[in-house]
Design a protein around this motif. Structure first.
Motif: not given
Ligand SMILES: [Zn+2]
Length: 472
Positions: A87-88, A90, A121, A129, A131, A294
């Motif tokens: 999650d760093e 997209p 999402r 997850n 994120s 999303e």
């Protein structure tokens, strides 16, 4: 166990099936490995936090997880995870192959495909997850499959991301491995039209067959999961997860019905299927208001041209029926051959002097028998070699088995041992054996002959010759 009258009890049941897609992950180029064998070389931590949905209300399932107040530890291998999983970064563009597979599956399930695909999402609160949400998109609706008990409607087909796999849970921490995170997942939901517990197994097996027919889905334990919703009149819906084997579905459902009959109506919840056909409480039912668009992923328009260009695979069930019709093989043998995913037709051409049923039996039955008897693998090249010798007339039919045993156990076979002996020589020997053993039965005489000529002469031929000379 008492017979269950499903209709009278107001039995209602539907399935939700999750199937992992082979290839690459959904939103990055990482390979779809679900169990990376490398040692994790990346590790980081997060704290579980509940996210309020659009209504501002914290989800009940979120609250339940939050109450545990845990730290989440993530472990990953760079061979199967990248910045997207952490999650760093997209998500990248949607994997086109996975989309094609999802569309194919929709068409095979007679679904209406949506005009445009919008990923959403979905809040995930257990830490599986990184994120805090799972990406999911509706691909098709209003499909159906035909079963022995009538049509069962398919309500939705979604394409979504796999979650990370929990590897450890302690008092104040949960550890997840990220290999599986982001692997493409097809989610299929049937209407609650399943008629009885055995029907649930049938529906799951037909959907599984359709998924495998694409040749693009993962195989093996955990690659497909069946969740079964069950309710009876006067009781809330219960969801059962974690079936290890389709065969367990009917008995587990029946046990659940008996359990519900013995208990007062409880709040709907999720239960885990145990191997002994019982179930146990797992967690509350997740709430419904947990989805928001999303925005990192473009909306994808689905055109008629896209759908027309899709090539639909032949269903495994259709292939099986063709085998049965064409070769008159049994259903079991036909199904096993198809499962092996080999080009059987090419074997018939290659070994044109060998009876097709014999080829099929060697590929399926003989292979299995030797493998279980000697606990050694019989590979396809071994089978091709052995059938080749027989086809060329170098060895007899019975020698095929012996040669395969030699290949599997010793890695090689001495063909000299199995060279066909001249018929005249055998006849001479048979006459002698008869002469020497006047009191022996037919079976005992055959035993004597085969002791000497095992693999070198066809058993049927030997028995014919023996018969001939016994009569003389
Ligand atoms: Zn990745």
């Amino acid at each position: 166990m008492i017979m269950i009258n499903y209709k009278e009890l107001g039995f209602k049941s539907g399935l939700e099936i999750h199937q992992q897609i082979e290839g690459r992950k959904l939103f990055c180029k990482c390979p779809a490995i679900v169990n990376d064998e490398n040692e994790p070389n990346i590790k980081f931590k997060r704290k579980l936090r509940a996210i309020a949905g659009e209504t501002g209300k914290i989800d009940r399932a979120a609250e339940f997880e939050m109450s545990k107040d845990k730290e989440v530890i993530y472990e990953a291998c760079s061979s199967s995870s990248c910045l997207v999983e952490y999650d760093e970064e997209p998500p990248h563009e949607l994997n086109k192959d996975s989309l094609d597979i999802a569309l194919q599956i929709c068409l095979l399930l007679n679904c209406k495909v949506v005009d445009s695909i919008q990923f959403m999402r979905k809040t995930v609160v257990d830490g599986s997850n990184v994120s805090g949400f799972q990406r999911t998109a509706l691909i098709g609706t209003n499909g159906f499959i035909n079963t022995s008990k009538g049509k069962v409607n398919i309500e939705t087909v979604c394409l979504e991301e796999e979650a990370a796999k929990k590897v450890k849970e302690e008092n104040n921490s949960i550890t997840y491995r990220l290999d599986r995170l982001g692997v493409g997942l097809i989610e299929i939901a049937t209407a609650p039209e399943i008629k009885d517990s055995e029907h649930a197994r049938e529906v799951a097996s037909i959907i599984g067959m359709i998924l495998r027919s694409t040749g693009k889905v993962k195989r093996g334990i955990g690659s497909i999961r069946q969740d079964v919703n069950v309710s009876i009149k006067g009781h809330n819906r219960i969801e059962i997860k974690g079936f290890q084997d389709l065969k367990n579905i009917p008995r587990t459902i029946d046990n659940e019905i008996h359990r519900q009959l013995k208990t007062k109506n409880e709040e709907g919840h999720v239960r885990k299927a145990n191997p002994d056909f019982t179930t146990e409480y797992q967690r509350p039912m997740p709430g419904a208001s947990r989805m928001y668009p999303e925005t990192d992923i473009k909306i994808i328009k689905i055109t008629k041209k896209m759908l027309d260009s899709l090539e639909l695979p032949e269903l495994i069930s259709e292939k099986t029926n063709k085998f049965i019709e064409k070769y008159k093989f049994s259903e079991e043998l036909s199904r096993e051959l198809i499962k092996m995913d080999i080009d059987f037709e090419s074997y018939i051409h290659k070994f044109s002097k060998v009876n097709p049923e014999f080829i099929a039996n060697v590929l399926v039955e003989v292979r299995k028998e030797i493998q279980s008897r000697f606990d050694k693998e019989v590979t396809i090249p071994m089978i091709e070699n052995a059938l080749g010798y027989y086809n060329e007339g170098k060895v007899g039919k019975d020698a095929v088995y012996e040669i395969l045993v030699d290949f599997a156990t010793k890695g090689d076979a001495d063909l000299k041992k199995y060279e066909q002996v001249d018929e005249k020589e055998i006849e001479k020997e048979i006459k002698e054996i008869i002469h020497k053993n006047k009191n022996l039965s037919f079976g005992a005489l055959m035993g004597e002959i085969m002791k000497k000529y095992r693999g070198k002469v066809d058993g049927k031929k030997a028995s014919e010759l023996l018969n001939k000379h016994l009569k003389q």
